[in-house]
Design a protein around this motif. Structure first.
Motif, PDB file in Angstrom:
ATOM      1  N   ARG A 188       0.819  -1.211   0.000  1.00 25.55           N
ATOM      2  CA  ARG A 188       0.000   0.000   0.000  1.00 25.55           C
ATOM      3  C   ARG A 188       0.859   1.270   0.000  1.00 25.55           C
ATOM      4  N   GLY A 189       2.133   1.149   0.384  1.00 21.78           N
ATOM      5  CA  GLY A 189       3.059   2.271   0.262  1.00 21.78           C
ATOM      6  C   GLY A 189       2.880   3.382   1.271  1.00 21.78           C
ATOM      7  N   PHE A 190       2.348   3.085   2.453  1.00 21.30           N
ATOM      8  CA  PHE A 190       2.146   4.123   3.457  1.00 21.30           C
ATOM      9  C   PHE A 190       3.352   4.305   4.376  1.00 21.30           C
ATOM     10  N   ALA A 191       4.154   3.277   4.546  1.00 20.98           N
ATOM     11  CA  ALA A 191       5.211   3.307   5.556  1.00 20.98           C
ATOM     12  C   ALA A 191       6.577   3.073   4.929  1.00 20.98           C
ATOM     13  N   PHE A 192       7.579   3.796   5.429  1.00 15.15           N
ATOM     14  CA  PHE A 192       8.933   3.605   4.910  1.00 15.15           C
ATOM     15  C   PHE A 192       9.638   2.445   5.597  1.00 15.15           C
ATOM     16  N   GLY A 210       7.989  -0.697  -0.585  1.00 20.80           N
ATOM     17  CA  GLY A 210       6.890  -1.075  -1.460  1.00 20.80           C
ATOM     18  C   GLY A 210       6.614   0.017  -2.463  1.00 20.80           C
ATOM     19  N   PRO A 211       5.598  -0.170  -3.290  1.00 19.51           N
ATOM     20  CA  PRO A 211       5.239   0.853  -4.279  1.00 19.51           C
ATOM     21  C   PRO A 211       4.888   2.175  -3.598  1.00 19.51           C
ATOM     22  N   LEU A 212       5.240   3.276  -4.211  1.00 23.83           N
ATOM     23  CA  LEU A 212       4.983   4.596  -3.654  1.00 23.83           C
ATOM     24  C   LEU A 212       3.546   4.992  -3.993  1.00 23.83           C
ATOM     25  N   GLN A 237      -7.545   3.569  -3.055  1.00 26.15           N
ATOM     26  CA  GLN A 237      -6.936   2.747  -4.103  1.00 26.15           C
ATOM     27  C   GLN A 237      -7.315   3.201  -5.511  1.00 26.15           C
ATOM     28  N   ASP A 238      -7.687   4.465  -5.659  1.00 26.87           N
ATOM     29  CA  ASP A 238      -7.876   5.027  -6.997  1.00 26.87           C
ATOM     30  C   ASP A 238      -7.382   6.469  -7.002  1.00 26.87           C
ATOM     31  N   GLY A 239      -7.224   7.029  -8.198  1.00 21.93           N
ATOM     32  CA  GLY A 239      -6.747   8.393  -8.316  1.00 21.93           C
ATOM     33  C   GLY A 239      -5.232   8.502  -8.300  1.00 21.93           C
ATOM     34  N   GLU A 240      -4.739   9.709  -8.073  1.00 22.72           N
ATOM     35  CA  GLU A 240      -3.314  10.018  -8.106  1.00 22.72           C
ATOM     36  C   GLU A 240      -2.575   9.306  -6.984  1.00 22.72           C
ATOM     37  N   THR A 241      -1.457   8.664  -7.327  1.00 20.71           N
ATOM     38  CA  THR A 241      -0.615   8.032  -6.323  1.00 20.71           C
ATOM     39  C   THR A 241       0.427   9.024  -5.804  1.00 20.71           C
ATOM     40  N   ALA A 242       1.101   8.643  -4.720  1.00 22.56           N
ATOM     41  CA  ALA A 242       2.197   9.467  -4.220  1.00 22.56           C
ATOM     42  C   ALA A 242       3.294   9.598  -5.268  1.00 22.56           C
ATOM     43  N   ALA A 243       3.564   8.510  -6.001  1.00 17.19           N
ATOM     44  CA  ALA A 243       4.579   8.569  -7.056  1.00 17.19           C
ATOM     45  C   ALA A 243       4.163   9.544  -8.144  1.00 17.19           C
ATOM     46  N   ARG A 287      11.920  23.126   1.216  1.00 23.30           N
ATOM     47  CA  ARG A 287      12.420  23.441  -0.123  1.00 23.30           C
ATOM     48  C   ARG A 287      13.659  22.609  -0.456  1.00 23.30           C
ATOM     49  N   ARG A 288      14.510  22.401   0.520  1.00 26.32           N
ATOM     50  CA  ARG A 288      15.685  21.551   0.278  1.00 26.32           C
ATOM     51  C   ARG A 288      15.256  20.133  -0.086  1.00 26.32           C
ATOM     52  N   VAL A 289      14.281  19.602   0.657  1.00 28.32           N
ATOM     53  CA  VAL A 289      13.802  18.245   0.380  1.00 28.32           C
ATOM     54  C   VAL A 289      13.121  18.190  -0.982  1.00 28.32           C
ATOM     55  N   ALA A 290      12.333  19.208  -1.313  1.00 29.62           N
ATOM     56  CA  ALA A 290      11.636  19.228  -2.598  1.00 29.62           C
ATOM     57  C   ALA A 290      12.627  19.248  -3.760  1.00 29.62           C
ATOM     58  N   ARG A 291      13.668  20.034  -3.632  1.00 29.32           N
ATOM     59  CA  ARG A 291      14.684  20.074  -4.709  1.00 29.32           C
ATOM     60  C   ARG A 291      15.357  18.712  -4.855  1.00 29.32           C
ATOM     61  N   ALA A 292      15.625  18.051  -3.732  1.00 29.54           N
ATOM     62  CA  ALA A 292      16.253  16.725  -3.792  1.00 29.54           C
ATOM     63  C   ALA A 292      15.329  15.714  -4.455  1.00 29.54           C
ATOM     64  N   ILE A 293      14.035  15.807  -4.183  1.00 26.98           N
ATOM     65  CA  ILE A 293      13.063  14.898  -4.801  1.00 26.98           C
ATOM     66  C   ILE A 293      13.051  15.085  -6.309  1.00 26.98           C
ATOM     67  N   VAL A 294      12.986  16.325  -6.762  1.00 26.77           N
ATOM     68  CA  VAL A 294      12.945  16.598  -8.200  1.00 26.77           C
ATOM     69  C   VAL A 294      14.228  16.115  -8.874  1.00 26.77           C
ATOM     70  N   ALA A 295      15.375  16.311  -8.210  1.00 24.35           N
ATOM     71  CA  ALA A 295      16.650  15.879  -8.784  1.00 24.35           C
ATOM     72  C   ALA A 295      16.755  14.366  -8.873  1.00 24.35           C
ATOM     73  N   ALA A 296      16.065  13.647  -7.995  1.00 24.62           N
ATOM     74  CA  ALA A 296      16.164  12.183  -7.951  1.00 24.62           C
ATOM     75  C   ALA A 296      15.109  11.477  -8.800  1.00 24.62           C
ATOM     76  N   ARG A 297      14.212  12.205  -9.406  1.00 20.39           N
ATOM     77  CA  ARG A 297      13.121  11.584 -10.157  1.00 20.39           C
ATOM     78  C   ARG A 297      13.635  10.778 -11.343  1.00 20.39           C
ATOM     79  N   PRO A 298      12.906   9.668 -11.672  1.00 16.92           N
ATOM     80  CA  PRO A 298      11.620   9.246 -11.107  1.00 16.92           C
ATOM     81  C   PRO A 298      11.792   8.396  -9.850  1.00 16.92           C
ATOM     82  N   LEU A 299      10.844   8.541  -8.928  1.00 13.58           N
ATOM     83  CA  LEU A 299      10.782   7.725  -7.722  1.00 13.58           C
ATOM     84  C   LEU A 299       9.630   6.738  -7.868  1.00 13.58           C
ATOM     85  N   SER A 300       9.850   5.514  -7.438  1.00  6.05           N
ATOM     86  CA  SER A 300       8.790   4.511  -7.593  1.00  6.05           C
ATOM     87  C   SER A 300       8.514   3.711  -6.326  1.00  6.05           C
ATOM     88  N   THR A 301       9.400   3.758  -5.344  1.00  2.00           N
ATOM     89  CA  THR A 301       9.197   2.965  -4.126  1.00  2.00           C
ATOM     90  C   THR A 301       9.321   3.829  -2.877  1.00  2.00           C
TER      91      THR A 301
END
Length: 321
Positions: A123-127, A131-133, A139-145, A170-184
């Protein structure tokens, strides 16, 4: 074993509802009462209400929870004492009217993600589990990924700050964008930890805040809570009881302010249009109730739980049509 059988077995496992005794005391169920469990989940509060002789209308937008609940014997009684509604709890007043139940004696709400959802890696709720992000309750609509891989830096940063209270959003957001795509979930957690300089063994994993923020955003949880409180106001009978359990300050702040406004004379709720309401719609509003040390030792999840409860007056609902 079928998927539904697996889920039923998981729900039968000891997922312990937090503050159970306190919630039941606040609701004071009696044989024959009609009550609502607005967040069915693994069914812990529902089970206690059924055992007290009440009939329970249980709501959950998660199809896994509904599928497992259909295996309970109370759904097969004639008439059934457990009636399941596969929909959001913000819609409970409308749903109950559709089945001919305009008022109920009690409503319980356990806000946020359920233990059952957290414990299912897929379900991708816990780190804690890779599992899938996903993070979708329904269980429908936009996923976290989908969100993290497509939103811009500003949007991601705003979500992390608003819903996770992440000061370095903002630091975390920039790191997320730089690491894309994320899937798990593992990838997402590693990106957050690296951005914040996390070291193993630190008292709290900084990924917690970001996971909370994205989950709340994907499921519109705070909007759902505000709308659910308004729906409960419409649905509760005179003398009916409301019990709400929340798990972090953002949720508890909404509940606290709502009950403060709803129990005031001559004021309106910040979540509702202003009215000339002269009388309160709730009385006997409790202070924050938290788990005892004994309960926390048995069930660590209860550490962050806060219960607030109140009793409905005869005053008309402020948002009634």
């Amino acid at each position: 074993m079928s998927r539904h059988a697996e889920i039923s077995a998981e729900m039968a496992a000891p997922h312990i509802p937090v503050l159970l005794a306190e919630v039941v005391a606040a609701l004071a169920p009696r044989p024959g009462d009609v009550m609502v469990d607005a967040t069915f989940g693994a069914g812990g509060y529902t089970r206690a209400l059924l055992d007290a002789g009440a009939t329970v209308h249980a709501f959950d937008r998660d199809p896994d929870a509904i599928a497992a609940g259909k295996q309970w014997p109370e759904t097969k009684e004639q008439p059934p004492r457990l009636i399941l509604h596969p929909r959001r709890f913000s819609e409970m007043a409308e749903a109950m009217a559709e089945v001919g139940v305009p008022r109920v004696a009690g409503i319980t709400m356990d806000i946020g993600v359920s233990s059952m959802q957290l414990d299912q890696a897929e379900r991708g709720f816990a780190f804690q589990y890779d599992g899938p992000l996903d993070m979708r309750m329904s269980q429908d609509g936009e996923t976290a990924a989908d969100f993290l891989n497509n939103a811009d830096v500003d949007t991601i940063a705003d979500v992390l700050y608003q819903y996770g209270e992440e000061r370095q959003s903002r630091r975390v957001a920039r790191a997320i964008v730089a690491a894309r795509p994320l899937s798990t979930t593992g990838e997402f957690a590693r990106v957050v930890r690296k951005a914040l300089g996390y070291r193993a063994g630190a008292p709290k994993d900084p990924a917690t805040r970001s996971f909370q923020a994205v989950r709340i955003h994907i499921n519109a949880e705070l909007d759902e809570l505000a709308e659910g409180l308004n729906a409960a106001e419409q649905l509760l009978d005179h003398g009916g009881r409301l019990a709400v359990v929340s798990f972090h300050s953002l949720e508890d702040r909404i509940v606290k302010r709502y009950l403060r406004d709803a129990s005031a004379t001559g004021g309106g709720s910040r979540h509702l249009p202003q009215t000339d309401q002269a009388e309160p719609v709730y009385r006997d509003v409790s202070k924050a109730i938290r788990a005892t040390e004994e309960e926390i030792a048995r069930n660590p999840r209860s550490r962050s739980a806060t219960l607030r409860h109140a009793v409905r007056t005869a005053t008309a609902a402020r948002n009634a049509a």
